[in-house]
Every structure is written in structure tokens, then in C-alpha cells.
Design an enzyme around this catalytic site. Structure first.
Site, PDB file in Angstrom:
ATOM      1  N   LEU A  51       7.984  -2.589 -40.563  1.00 35.65           N
ATOM      2  CA  LEU A  51       8.441  -3.196 -41.812  1.00 35.65           C
ATOM      3  C   LEU A  51       7.213  -3.669 -42.576  1.00 35.65           C
ATOM      4  O   LEU A  51       6.272  -4.194 -41.980  1.00 35.65           O
ATOM      5  CB  LEU A  51       9.367  -4.385 -41.544  1.00 35.65           C
ATOM      6  CG  LEU A  51      10.814  -4.091 -41.159  1.00 35.65           C
ATOM      7  CD1 LEU A  51      11.525  -5.382 -40.768  1.00 35.65           C
ATOM      8  CD2 LEU A  51      11.567  -3.409 -42.290  1.00 35.65           C
ATOM      9  N   ASP A  52       7.215  -3.492 -43.891  1.00 35.15           N
ATOM     10  CA  ASP A  52       6.112  -3.970 -44.715  1.00 35.15           C
ATOM     11  C   ASP A  52       5.994  -5.494 -44.602  1.00 35.15           C
ATOM     12  O   ASP A  52       6.988  -6.174 -44.322  1.00 35.15           O
ATOM     13  CB  ASP A  52       6.338  -3.598 -46.178  1.00 35.15           C
ATOM     14  CG  ASP A  52       6.375  -2.094 -46.391  1.00 35.15           C
ATOM     15  OD1 ASP A  52       5.672  -1.379 -45.653  1.00 35.15           O
ATOM     16  OD2 ASP A  52       7.109  -1.641 -47.293  1.00 35.15           O
ATOM     17  N   PRO A  53       4.796  -6.062 -44.833  1.00 34.64           N
ATOM     18  CA  PRO A  53       4.661  -7.522 -44.811  1.00 34.64           C
ATOM     19  C   PRO A  53       5.644  -8.223 -45.742  1.00 34.64           C
ATOM     20  O   PRO A  53       6.141  -9.313 -45.419  1.00 34.64           O
ATOM     21  CB  PRO A  53       3.210  -7.735 -45.259  1.00 34.64           C
ATOM     22  CG  PRO A  53       2.503  -6.504 -44.794  1.00 34.64           C
ATOM     23  CD  PRO A  53       3.494  -5.385 -44.990  1.00 34.64           C
ATOM     24  N   ALA A  55       8.648  -7.328 -46.370  1.00 34.02           N
ATOM     25  CA  ALA A  55      10.027  -7.157 -45.906  1.00 34.02           C
ATOM     26  C   ALA A  55      10.396  -8.166 -44.827  1.00 34.02           C
ATOM     27  O   ALA A  55       9.555  -8.647 -44.066  1.00 34.02           O
ATOM     28  CB  ALA A  55      10.229  -5.743 -45.393  1.00 34.02           C
ATOM     29  N   ARG A 196      10.525   1.810 -50.819  1.00 37.92           N
ATOM     30  CA  ARG A 196       9.619   1.624 -51.959  1.00 37.92           C
ATOM     31  C   ARG A 196       9.561   2.875 -52.832  1.00 37.92           C
ATOM     32  O   ARG A 196       9.529   2.788 -54.066  1.00 37.92           O
ATOM     33  CB  ARG A 196       8.208   1.296 -51.456  1.00 37.92           C
ATOM     34  CG  ARG A 196       8.029  -0.137 -50.976  1.00 37.92           C
ATOM     35  CD  ARG A 196       6.587  -0.388 -50.585  1.00 37.92           C
ATOM     36  NE  ARG A 196       6.239   0.226 -49.316  1.00 37.92           N
ATOM     37  CZ  ARG A 196       5.025   0.627 -48.973  1.00 37.92           C
ATOM     38  NH1 ARG A 196       4.026   0.517 -49.834  1.00 37.92           N
ATOM     39  NH2 ARG A 196       4.781   1.155 -47.797  1.00 37.92           N
TER      40      ARG A 196
END
Length: 327
Positions: A51-53, A55, A196
């Protein structure tokens, strides 16, 4: 000079199971993984899908022998709730990036938004973000992008099962509220899909550009209604003792629902545990979850077209099967 006090080194332990972590915003998936690994003192740990930071939400963490099924969970279907900010494009396609350009948001109707969402649903071609964990030459693309290198990312085929409008309270027939023009969206997708990129492409389809302002992962198959644990809740349980902390873990079997189950007798389990194939008429063909007569998972196997069952990734205890006693 006052003596510096050092934190005691973590003494790791053997631990098997699956934790459904509610990842907080601001941490990378690996940072979150390391925190829970040290909290549980787990000797071995891995997560199933970054997961992206920016998220938040479900990040399944596999401890010990459960890491052997992590690869299968990586390809599972996932669901997200995201907020798209229209009118601004960033270099990372989310709010953590630098703005590249701004455009006015045209008058939009729900019908036009739905049509753009529908065009991005199904089996589609998608270009992943330049700032992503995809590797080229053994190095993540984001590392190259941060050095200012020109990064070309090829399109690839992904599966988007659902891309739906949940709320457009700030965008109704072109009438903007005082705040930013936002869309709240629901996404269900397969492995390798970037939310994204979906939001970026939606913005282009609407003629104004867009980026992800918020992102939360709701579930990952087979955990459709997950009981997630925050870092704060886990820390509080750790202070009550490791037995309270370990009670948060799911058994390995909970993560194996994606594989068809094949049940084997004791003698067959012994043979598999020794790395040998078992002849028979096992079904279905392909990857399967192997369980013994008591229902305990032994690991993953492969059933050939000939019905023969071959071991693939067995758990440590499968090799410890006791030979049946002969009269």
C-alpha cells in the site's frame, strides 16, 4: 557525559499465522510490517501487496510458515474506497506528489462521470505510475524517478471488476461547493491494478486531470469482512502480554480459501512430507491446498492432468508427519 541507554534488542521467536493490519497513513508497507514484526517478535514476516504511504486499510501480514502462501494472496481480488481530486495532476498521481499542472473543471453531470467510469471497467490497458514499486533492472521505478531519470512505463493489461461513483457532493452538474472538486469512488480490481492510474485516467477522460487525495483498502480475498487491527490497538494488547497479542492472529488455513482443497490420508501425507508425489485421481488439476484427515493444512501442491498430486510449498510440520503404525 551521561551514558546513553540502549534499547534492548528484540529476541525473535517462531510464530505462524496471519494478521489483518489496518495500515495507518504515512507509513510504507515495509515500515508497517517491521513495526508489527518487532511487536510480535516474529522471526519471519512478509506482507501481501504493498500500500502506498498515503493509503490506509487492510494489509495482510504473514508470519512464519504463512509466508509460503503470501504469493497467492498477492494475486487476489481487492476493494478500495478512494477520493479523487479533480483539476490537479501530480507527478506521483496522488496527494503526496508535486503538482504538474492545473486545469479548470468543466461542467460535469453524473451521467458523464458514470460513462467515464464505465470505460475504465473490465479488462483494460493501464500505464502504471512512474513512482511505483515496479522494478526495472532490479531497482524500483520510484528510485529512478527520484534521481530525475526519464522513466518510460509500458502499458499492461489489468482487470477492473468495478469502478463506481459513491458520492459527488462537491460536484453536481457543474455547481462546485466551497471546497475542492472531489469524487468518492469504489474500486474492485485484480492483481497489478493501480488505483492511482485509474484516477489519473478518469481525470483525463473528464478533461481536467485528477489525482488520488485519499485511498483506503477495504478487503482482500479471501478476507471480505476483515477484523483489522491498528498499530495502537496491537500496542495496547502487547502491554497486556503476548497471549493477548497472539489472539489477534488468524490460522494459516484462513488464508487458503483461494485454493481448491485436497484431503489426503495419513500415509499419503507422510509421502508428500518426504517430497514424493502421490498417485491417484486427485481433482481439480492445478494448484491446490493440501490438508490432512484432521483438516490441518499441510501446504500447497499441484495436481497434474494424470491426477497425480505433487508437493510444491509444504509447511514445516508436513515433513514431521509420523508414519502410521502397522499391526
Amino acid at each position: 557525559m551521561p551514558l546513553m541507554t540502549q534499547r534492548p534488542r528484540t529476541v525473535f521467536r517462531k510464530l505462524d499465522g496471519i494478521l489483518l493490519l489496518d495500515k495507518p497513513r504515512g507509513l510504507s508497507s515495509n515500515q508497517a510490517l517491521q513495526r508489527v514484526r518487532h511487536l510480535f517478535r516474529a522471526a519471519k514476516a512478509g506482507h501481501t501487496g504493498s500500500l502506498d504511504p498515503l493509503a490506509t486499510g487492510l494489509l495482510p501480514v504473514c508470519f512464519g510458515e504463512a509466508t509460503k502462501i503470501a504469493g497467492g494472496l498477492l494475486g487476489a481480488r481487492k476493494a478500495y474506497e478512494t477520493v479523487a481530486r479533480l483539476g490537479v495532476v501530480t507527478d506521483t498521481d496522488d496527494a503526496d506528489g508535486q503538482p504538474l499542472r492545473e486545469r479548470p473543471v468543466p461542467e460535469l453531470t453524473i451521467a458523464r462521470i458514470d460513462a467515464a467510469l464505465q470505460a475504465l471497467t473490465g479488462c483494460i490497458r493501464q500505464r502504471p505510475p512512474i513512482y511505483s514499486a515496479l522494478k526495472r533492472g532490479g531497482e524500483p521505478l520510484y528510485a529512478k524517478a527520484r534521481r530525475g531519470e526519464v522513466v518510460q512505463v509500458e502499458e499492461r493489461e489489468v482487470e477492473v471488476h468495478a469502478f463506481e461513483l459513491r458520492s459527488a457532493a462537491d460536484l453536481l452538474d457543474g455547481l462546485l461547493a466551497d471546497g475542492a472538486p472531489l469524487l468518492r469512488l469504489h474500486v474492485e480490481c485484480g492483481s497489478g491494478t493501480y488505483v492511482r492510474s485509474l484516477v489519473r485516467d478518469l481525470g483525463e477522460a473528464l478533461g481536467c486531470g485528477a489525482h488520488v487525495a485519499e485511498l483506503r483498502r477495504l478487503w482482500v480475498d479471501p478476507f471480505r469482512e476483515p477484523r483489522m487491527w491498528t498499530l495502537e490497538a496491537l500496542q495496547a494488547l502487547a502491554e497486556r502480554g503476548e497471549r493477548s497479542l497472539d489472539a489477534c492472529l488468524l490460522p494459516i488455513e484462513a488464508g487458503m480459501a483461494a485454493w481448491p482443497e485436497v484431503r489426503v490420508a495419513a500415509a499419503q501425507a507422510l509421502r508428500l512430507g518426504q517430497g514424493q508425489a502421490v498417485e491417484g485421481e486427485f481433482r481439480p488439476a492445478g494448484s491446490v491446498a493440501i490438508v490432512d484427515e484432521t483438516g490441518r493444512a499441510l501446504g500447497l501442491g499441484e495436481v497434474g492432468a494424470d491426477g497425480c498430486l505433487r508437493p510444491q510449498r509444504l509447511f514445516a510440520w508436513a515433513a514431521q508427519q509420523v508414519a502410521p503404525i502397522r499391526a
